[in-house]
Design an enzyme around this catalytic site. Structure first.
Site, mmCIF file in Angstrom:
data_model
loop_
_atom_site.group_PDB
_atom_site.id
_atom_site.type_symbol
_atom_site.label_atom_id
_atom_site.label_comp_id
_atom_site.label_asym_id
_atom_site.label_seq_id
_atom_site.Cartn_x
_atom_site.Cartn_y
_atom_site.Cartn_z
ATOM 1 N N SER A 124 0.827 -1.217 0.000
ATOM 2 C CA SER A 124 0.000 0.000 0.000
ATOM 3 C C SER A 124 0.850 1.251 0.000
ATOM 4 O O SER A 124 0.452 2.284 -0.543
ATOM 5 C CB SER A 124 -0.947 0.002 1.212
ATOM 6 N N PRO A 183 -1.039 3.686 4.104
ATOM 7 C CA PRO A 183 -2.175 3.852 3.192
ATOM 8 C C PRO A 183 -3.227 2.762 3.369
ATOM 9 O O PRO A 183 -4.424 3.052 3.320
ATOM 10 C CB PRO A 183 -1.522 3.795 1.805
ATOM 11 N N TYR A 184 -2.800 1.505 3.597
ATOM 12 C CA TYR A 184 -3.774 0.443 3.827
ATOM 13 C C TYR A 184 -4.679 0.784 5.008
ATOM 14 O O TYR A 184 -5.909 0.740 4.912
ATOM 15 C CB TYR A 184 -3.084 -0.900 4.087
ATOM 16 N N ALA A 185 -4.072 1.104 6.145
ATOM 17 C CA ALA A 185 -4.862 1.402 7.340
ATOM 18 C C ALA A 185 -5.748 2.612 7.107
ATOM 19 O O ALA A 185 -6.905 2.650 7.549
ATOM 20 C CB ALA A 185 -3.935 1.637 8.527
ATOM 21 N N THR A 230 -7.102 3.531 4.325
ATOM 22 C CA THR A 230 -8.272 3.165 3.510
ATOM 23 C C THR A 230 -9.380 2.587 4.389
ATOM 24 O O THR A 230 -10.566 2.828 4.137
ATOM 25 C CB THR A 230 -7.929 2.148 2.410
#
Length: 329
Positions: free
Chosen positions: A82, A140-142, A144
């Protein structure tokens, strides 16, 4: 009851589908197979396609009008990836989820359970969190997941759908019946890397030893994936109680015990021969110190609490690793 599971051919989604079947709930699986496996859809109604495909979602509801709820598991989930591809992650996890919920509302779906993440939290000094803890996603993953939660709350506030977000901590293990498990041969999380190191006979890399934890390694809350699956079944059955009269709400799913990476290595070595050695290395992109839940909300509202120990999660992960290549050939 019949439920639609997006991402139902992935690790968690397929295990949720198995738990639903065992509980007398009929799963309908929607998965693009970008990361999911068709083998995990055997014996289940399966539609291959994208959650943003409105025509496909319309067809699923037309062919299965009895669907009462949706479990939304579809997402990209690898933290370092991510960091390298934030556009791809926001498109897959946020933009397509927005399209998906619009399609659900159009088809009269009034209940959705969202697969969220404990990685969105700002941990306290002891690294424990509850549902009221601050939000401070570090990848970025978290982010999202945090964005989706806020987006869904806004939508549920005025639209005819209610949404329960289940914040997972760190899933390990496999379906004890070995119907499904982690489909990735070389996973990026610590236990997967431990198994890989043990199979190859090489040292395990402890990525980061500077964290302000009791031994300097990162801390996690390792919860058995079969326990997670059981929590989804409980949430489907206790959906009204879980929301406590609100349009949207959140519940943490973890064991309540923080385990450092070094402690995970010790637990792993207690059940394998020969033991794995370790070497300290730098952090990876997106790495964080970690957190564990101190919440009892899942027990209070869902009647759920974990049944499997850390050692059992490790053993089931090892059992699955032994048959994964044959199962997914």
């Amino acid at each position: 009851m019949k439920v639609l599971i997006s991402g139902g051919a992935g690790y968690i989604g397929s295990t949720v589908a198995s738990a639903c079947l065992d509980a007398g709930i009929t799963p309908v699986v929607l998965d693009s197979l970008v990361t999911g496996r068709q083998e995990f859809t055997e014996g289940r109604a399966f539609y291959q396609g994208d959650i943003a495909d409105g025509a496909l979602v319309d067809r699923i509801f037309a062919e299965h009008p009895e669907i009462e709820a949706v479990v939304h598991c579809a997402a990209l989930i690898v933290v370092p990836d991510s960091v390298g591809d934030p556009i791809g992650y926001y498109r897959a996890n946020v933009a397509k989820s927005l399209d998906f919920v619009e399609h659900l509302i159009r088809n009269g779906c009034e209940k959705m359970i969202f697969s969220s993440s404990g990685s969105i939290y700002l941990p306290g000094e002891d690294f424990s969190v509850d549902e009221e803890s601050g939000i401070a996603p570090q990848s970025p993953y978290a982010r999202t997941k945090a964005v989706c939660e806020a987006m869904f709350a806004d939508i549920a506030a005025t639209q005819p759908i209610r949404i329960l977000s289940l914040r997972y901590f760190n899933p390990i293990g496999a379906d004890p019946a070995l119907r499904t498990g982690l489909q990735v041969r070389r996973p990026s999380h610590a236990l997967g890397k431990l198994i890989e190191a043990q199979e190859a006979g090489v040292p395990f890399q402890v990525t980061g030893t500077h964290w302000p934890t009791r031994d300097g390694s990162g801390i996690r809350d390792y919860v058995h994936v079969w326990d997670l699956a059981g929590a989804h079944v409980a949430a489907l059955k206790e959906f009204e109680a879980a929301l406590e009269g609100k349009r949207s709400s959140v519940i943490n799913l973890g064991t309540g015990t923080g385990t450092t990476v070094n402690e995970l290595i010790d637990a792993f070595n207690s059940v394998v021969t020969p033991p794995v050695t370790k070497v300290e290395t730098g952090t990876r992109p997106g790495d964080v110190a970690g957190a564990f839940t101190r919440s009892d909300r899942a027990k209070r509202l869902l009647g759920w609490q974990p049944q499997f120990s850390l050692a059992e999660g490790i053993r089931d992960s090892l059992r699955w690793a032994e048959i994964r290549d044959e199962r997914l050939a």
